[in-house]
Scaffold this motif. Structure first.
Motif, PDB file in Angstrom:
ATOM      1  N   THR A 370       8.572 -14.366   1.748  1.00 49.07           N
ATOM      2  CA  THR A 370       9.392 -14.609   0.565  1.00 49.07           C
ATOM      3  C   THR A 370       9.201 -16.021  -0.004  1.00 49.07           C
ATOM      4  OG1 THR A 370      11.232 -15.162   2.064  1.00 49.07           O
ATOM      5  CG2 THR A 370      11.176 -12.931   1.131  1.00 49.07           C
ATOM      6  N   LYS A 371       8.627 -16.915   0.802  1.00 48.02           N
ATOM      7  CA  LYS A 371       8.384 -18.262   0.284  1.00 48.02           C
ATOM      8  C   LYS A 371       7.434 -18.225  -0.911  1.00 48.02           C
ATOM      9  CE  LYS A 371       4.594 -19.251   3.544  1.00 48.02           C
ATOM     10  NZ  LYS A 371       4.119 -20.151   4.627  1.00 48.02           N
ATOM     11  N   TYR A 372       6.529 -17.233  -0.935  1.00 45.56           N
ATOM     12  CA  TYR A 372       5.623 -17.114  -2.078  1.00 45.56           C
ATOM     13  C   TYR A 372       6.393 -16.742  -3.343  1.00 45.56           C
ATOM     14  CZ  TYR A 372       1.348 -17.540   0.671  1.00 45.56           C
ATOM     15  OH  TYR A 372       0.327 -18.018   1.459  1.00 45.56           O
ATOM     16  N   GLY A 373       7.419 -15.932  -3.188  1.00 38.39           N
ATOM     17  CA  GLY A 373       8.258 -15.617  -4.329  1.00 38.39           C
ATOM     18  C   GLY A 373       8.906 -16.865  -4.893  1.00 38.39           C
ATOM     19  N   ALA A 374       9.332 -17.766  -3.991  1.00 41.46           N
ATOM     20  CA  ALA A 374       9.920 -19.033  -4.432  1.00 41.46           C
ATOM     21  C   ALA A 374       8.878 -19.892  -5.152  1.00 41.46           C
ATOM     22  CB  ALA A 374      10.485 -19.782  -3.234  1.00 41.46           C
ATOM     23  N   TYR A 375       7.666 -19.979  -4.562  1.00 42.51           N
ATOM     24  CA  TYR A 375       6.610 -20.796  -5.182  1.00 42.51           C
ATOM     25  C   TYR A 375       6.298 -20.299  -6.594  1.00 42.51           C
ATOM     26  CZ  TYR A 375       5.640 -22.286  -0.344  1.00 42.51           C
ATOM     27  OH  TYR A 375       5.742 -22.781   0.931  1.00 42.51           O
ATOM     28  N   ILE A 376       6.146 -18.986  -6.706  1.00 44.14           N
ATOM     29  CA  ILE A 376       5.771 -18.397  -7.999  1.00 44.14           C
ATOM     30  C   ILE A 376       6.877 -18.598  -9.021  1.00 44.14           C
ATOM     31  CG2 ILE A 376       5.245 -16.230  -9.184  1.00 44.14           C
ATOM     32  CD1 ILE A 376       3.926 -15.301  -6.524  1.00 44.14           C
ATOM     33  N   SER A 377       8.120 -18.358  -8.610  1.00 40.04           N
ATOM     34  CA  SER A 377       9.246 -18.491  -9.537  1.00 40.04           C
ATOM     35  C   SER A 377       9.457 -19.941  -9.956  1.00 40.04           C
ATOM     36  CB  SER A 377      10.527 -17.944  -8.909  1.00 40.04           C
ATOM     37  OG  SER A 377      10.398 -16.565  -8.662  1.00 40.04           O
ATOM     38  N   MET A 411       3.760 -15.892 -13.912  1.00 44.95           N
ATOM     39  CA  MET A 411       4.302 -15.354 -12.662  1.00 44.95           C
ATOM     40  C   MET A 411       3.663 -14.014 -12.312  1.00 44.95           C
ATOM     41  SD  MET A 411       8.324 -16.316 -13.288  1.00 44.95           S
ATOM     42  CE  MET A 411       8.907 -15.196 -12.015  1.00 44.95           C
ATOM     43  N   MET A 412       3.473 -13.167 -13.305  1.00 37.05           N
ATOM     44  CA  MET A 412       2.835 -11.868 -13.084  1.00 37.05           C
ATOM     45  C   MET A 412       1.422 -12.045 -12.527  1.00 37.05           C
ATOM     46  SD  MET A 412       1.919  -8.976 -15.967  1.00 37.05           S
ATOM     47  CE  MET A 412       0.748 -10.097 -16.777  1.00 37.05           C
ATOM     48  N   LEU A 413       0.651 -12.929 -13.135  1.00 39.87           N
ATOM     49  CA  LEU A 413      -0.732 -13.137 -12.712  1.00 39.87           C
ATOM     50  C   LEU A 413      -0.813 -13.772 -11.323  1.00 39.87           C
ATOM     51  CD1 LEU A 413      -2.247 -14.387 -16.102  1.00 39.87           C
ATOM     52  CD2 LEU A 413      -2.541 -12.138 -15.038  1.00 39.87           C
ATOM     53  N   LEU A 414       0.075 -14.727 -11.047  1.00 41.47           N
ATOM     54  CA  LEU A 414       0.070 -15.373  -9.731  1.00 41.47           C
ATOM     55  C   LEU A 414       0.433 -14.394  -8.621  1.00 41.47           C
ATOM     56  CD1 LEU A 414       1.739 -18.847 -10.480  1.00 41.47           C
ATOM     57  CD2 LEU A 414      -0.645 -18.409  -9.844  1.00 41.47           C
ATOM     58  N   TYR A 416      -0.042 -11.176  -8.612  1.00 37.20           N
ATOM     59  CA  TYR A 416      -1.192 -10.293  -8.379  1.00 37.20           C
ATOM     60  C   TYR A 416      -2.269 -11.011  -7.562  1.00 37.20           C
ATOM     61  CZ  TYR A 416      -5.476  -7.721  -9.054  1.00 37.20           C
ATOM     62  OH  TYR A 416      -6.649  -7.053  -8.817  1.00 37.20           O
ATOM     63  N   TYR A 417      -2.538 -12.261  -7.899  1.00 33.88           N
ATOM     64  CA  TYR A 417      -3.602 -13.022  -7.232  1.00 33.88           C
ATOM     65  C   TYR A 417      -3.311 -13.190  -5.740  1.00 33.88           C
ATOM     66  CZ  TYR A 417      -6.462 -17.018  -5.859  1.00 33.88           C
ATOM     67  OH  TYR A 417      -7.330 -17.861  -5.199  1.00 33.88           O
ATOM     68  N   TYR A 418      -2.103 -13.645  -5.408  1.00 39.81           N
ATOM     69  CA  TYR A 418      -1.776 -13.869  -3.999  1.00 39.81           C
ATOM     70  C   TYR A 418      -1.551 -12.553  -3.248  1.00 39.81           C
ATOM     71  CZ  TYR A 418      -1.429 -18.866  -4.828  1.00 39.81           C
ATOM     72  OH  TYR A 418      -1.722 -20.171  -5.135  1.00 39.81           O
ATOM     73  N   GLY A 419      -1.021 -11.548  -3.942  1.00 40.92           N
ATOM     74  CA  GLY A 419      -0.845 -10.247  -3.299  1.00 40.92           C
ATOM     75  C   GLY A 419      -2.172  -9.629  -2.906  1.00 40.92           C
ATOM     76  N   LYS A 420      -3.178  -9.838  -3.738  1.00 46.90           N
ATOM     77  CA  LYS A 420      -4.517  -9.309  -3.452  1.00 46.90           C
ATOM     78  C   LYS A 420      -5.075  -9.908  -2.169  1.00 46.90           C
ATOM     79  CE  LYS A 420      -8.973  -8.594  -5.759  1.00 46.90           C
ATOM     80  NZ  LYS A 420      -9.782  -8.899  -6.969  1.00 46.90           N
ATOM     81  N   LYS A 421      -4.707 -11.142  -1.879  1.00 45.94           N
ATOM     82  CA  LYS A 421      -5.210 -11.831  -0.680  1.00 45.94           C
ATOM     83  C   LYS A 421      -4.435 -11.450   0.577  1.00 45.94           C
ATOM     84  CE  LYS A 421      -6.354 -16.158  -1.019  1.00 45.94           C
ATOM     85  NZ  LYS A 421      -6.300 -17.620  -1.280  1.00 45.94           N
ATOM     86  N   HIS A 422      -3.121 -11.242   0.441  1.00 48.33           N
ATOM     87  CA  HIS A 422      -2.277 -11.056   1.630  1.00 48.33           C
ATOM     88  C   HIS A 422      -1.888  -9.602   1.908  1.00 48.33           C
ATOM     89  CE1 HIS A 422      -1.759 -15.360   2.320  1.00 48.33           C
ATOM     90  NE2 HIS A 422      -1.549 -15.498   1.020  1.00 48.33           N
ATOM     91  N   TYR A 423      -1.871  -8.773   0.872  1.00 51.15           N
ATOM     92  CA  TYR A 423      -1.476  -7.369   1.060  1.00 51.15           C
ATOM     93  C   TYR A 423      -2.128  -6.551  -0.050  1.00 51.15           C
ATOM     94  CZ  TYR A 423       1.590  -3.347   2.048  1.00 51.15           C
ATOM     95  OH  TYR A 423       2.091  -2.108   2.376  1.00 51.15           O
ATOM     96  N   PRO A 424      -3.418  -6.269   0.085  1.00 57.82           N
ATOM     97  CA  PRO A 424      -4.166  -5.601  -0.998  1.00 57.82           C
ATOM     98  C   PRO A 424      -3.607  -4.213  -1.313  1.00 57.82           C
ATOM     99  CG  PRO A 424      -5.656  -6.519   0.654  1.00 57.82           C
ATOM    100  CD  PRO A 424      -4.279  -6.572   1.241  1.00 57.82           C
ATOM    101  N   ILE A 425      -3.330  -3.990  -2.585  1.00 57.89           N
ATOM    102  CA  ILE A 425      -2.842  -2.701  -3.071  1.00 57.89           C
ATOM    103  C   ILE A 425      -3.839  -2.187  -4.111  1.00 57.89           C
ATOM    104  CG2 ILE A 425      -1.005  -1.540  -4.378  1.00 57.89           C
ATOM    105  CD1 ILE A 425       0.972  -3.506  -3.130  1.00 57.89           C
ATOM    106  N   PRO A 426      -4.264  -0.937  -4.007  1.00 54.90           N
ATOM    107  CA  PRO A 426      -5.324  -0.420  -4.896  1.00 54.90           C
ATOM    108  C   PRO A 426      -4.813  -0.071  -6.299  1.00 54.90           C
ATOM    109  CG  PRO A 426      -4.604   1.315  -3.417  1.00 54.90           C
ATOM    110  CD  PRO A 426      -3.863   0.078  -2.998  1.00 54.90           C
TER     111      PRO A 426
END
Length: 483
Positions: A370-377, A411-414, A416-426
């Protein structure tokens, strides 16, 4: 019932509960505009920003932590009771301290002390129902949840209509009528909200007994650690959502700022159609994310959800843009407010990007990052503040709309970028990108190039529906066969 079908059913029911409070806002906006000067309406709009910020502070991420831990811990009963007690104690402390400092708060924020007192009680009453409503959602009781929310709307609406329309017609000889009569009618808005919030608390109060008073210190500490980044993200979201109104109030000349906030806030209301969809979807999808996290095909399900969200959201975006000149008569009947209609496509698109962000954010919630959510927000909040400070002195409320879009788009783009690295969703980026791009292009053409021509806008809406049918006809056939 399939997972997706169940999700959309719950989203529809939650949507009713979400739509009605927003419809309340839509109904009351023309009423407020008719009875309040632009400056007074601006005061109401800016005060609501502080209520948004206060709601985040008083829940401090405990709602999201509740969903995470109740589906993770074996001691589910202790999770829910620990969360409830935590919110109860913190709310009582905030209420006591805030009332003691009410004069200082009023001076600092430059509002009447009565408005500050209203806000304090509304915030505390709303905080006390956070966990009960989360409990209904987790127990998959959307009808119960919606019924209470709808009743709150009915009470609020009835009181507003009474104060604005009926009370002035009653003779002032009665002492009670005299006590309820104010020259500054902004009082009526907050009194109505306060009474509705109090009644809502009374309705859910039995859940305090049902949930119980077991407090697990170990669970509480972990919930706080999990929820703290959510709190930071929520505060940043509040900045993105409302600080444009506050900065307009404080950066523009004092003799015109409240009126500008009123005009901007009124046209901002047209973005509510996207907000309704985003909020309803979020209410249904958040517990769904956690409940399906352990399934083998979870990532495929998440990808499909985002695609469907984008399709619906893109259509709503284009539709509202195309028919802005029709909707303005319903929501903003006074023509002196129409000068700010320029912002409507930007606000709609910004809220659309925020909705996509909520879908993409699944990766950091279910992986406990959840810290990534804080960083992005926080990044979004910085963009909001910087662009508002830079643009408001130059182009007034247009700068605020641009800042909102820039923040939510980033925020949307960030995410997606970090999610692709940590939890890839197709994700089906080709389809998602196509729907998003086409809706934006058609909206820009309809609103800014063809100057909101209804015939052109209708043509673009029909073309977009044709695009959906061509690209999704196979899926539509499957859905119809299942129905």
């Amino acid at each position: 019932m399939s997972a997706l079908k169940k999700l959309f059913k719950h989203t529809f029911i939650y949507g009713i509960a979400t739509v009605l409070p927003r419809i309340l806002g839509l109904i009351l906006t023309p009423l407020y505009i008719s009875f309040l000067p632009k400056a007074d309406y601006g005061i109401y709009v800016s005060l609501m920003v502080y209520l948004i910020l206060g709601n985040v502070l008083l829940s401090y991420g405990m709602e999201t932590a509740f969903f995470r831990f109740i589906n993770k811990e074996k001691k589910a009963e202790e999770v829910q009771s620990t969360a409830l007690i935590s919110i109860l104690i913190s709310t009582i402390l905030v209420l006591a301290v805030s009332l003691l400092l009410r004069n200082q708060i009023a001076d600092w924020l430059e509002y009447k002390i009565e408005f500050i007192v209203y806000a304090i009680f509304i915030l505390c009453l709303d905080a006390l129902v956070v966990i009960p409503f989360a409990w209904y959602r987790n127990m998959q009781m959307p009808k119960k949840y919606s019924a209470i929310k709808i009743f709150n709307v009915i009470v609020n609406l009835s009181l507003n209509l009474f104060f604005f329309l009926i009370l002035p017609k009653i003779g002032k000889s009665n002492e009670l009528v005299q006590a309820l009569t104010f020259d500054d009618k902004v009082h009526y808005i907050f009194i109505s909200n306060l009474i509705a919030s109090f009644i809502t608390l009374i309705i859910v109060l039995p859940l305090y007994v049902k949930i119980g008073i077991k407090f697990n210190r170990s669970i509480w500490i972990r919930m706080i650690q999990y929820g703290f980044p959510v709190l930071i993200a929520g505060l940043a979201f509040s900045i993105n959502e409302g600080f444009d109104k506050l900065l307009l109030r404080y950066l523009l000349p004092s003799n015109t700022s409240d009126a500008v906030v009123g005009v901007y806030g009124a046209c901002y209301k047209l973005g509510v159609f996207m907000t309704l969809f985003v909020t309803a979807f979020k209410l249904g999808v958040e517990p769904f994310f956690f409940q399906n996290a352990s399934k083998k095909d979870a990532q495929r399900i998440y990808a499909n959800i985002t695609l469907y969200f984008t399709i619906f959201g893109a259509f709503i975006f284009l539709f509202v843009v195309a028919y802005t000149d029709v909707l303005k008569y319903l929501l903003i009947p006074q023509s002196e407010y129409w000068e700010a209609l320029w912002i409507v496509p930007l606000i709609l698109l910004a809220n659309f990007c925020l909705g996509i962000y909520h879908n993409l954010s699944v990766w950091y919630k279910i992986t406990d990052r959840t810290k990534y959510g804080a960083y992005i927000s926080v990044t979004g909040a910085v963009i909001t503040l910087v662009l508002n400070f830079l643009l408001i002195p130059i182009i007034s409320y247009k700068g605020s709309a641009i800042a909102t879009l820039a923040a939510y788009g980033t925020m949307m783009l960030l995410s997606y970028y970090y999610g692709k690295k940590h939890y890839p969703i197709p994700y089906n980026l080709k389809k998602i990108g196509s729907y998003l791009l086409v809706s934006i292009v058609l909206s820009v053409l309809s609103f800014y190039v063809f100057d909101r021509n209804l015939y052109v806008g209708t043509l673009f809406v029909l073309l977009f529906l044709l695009m959906i049918f061509i690209l999704e006809k196979n899926e539509l056939k499957k859905i119809l066969k299942r129905a």
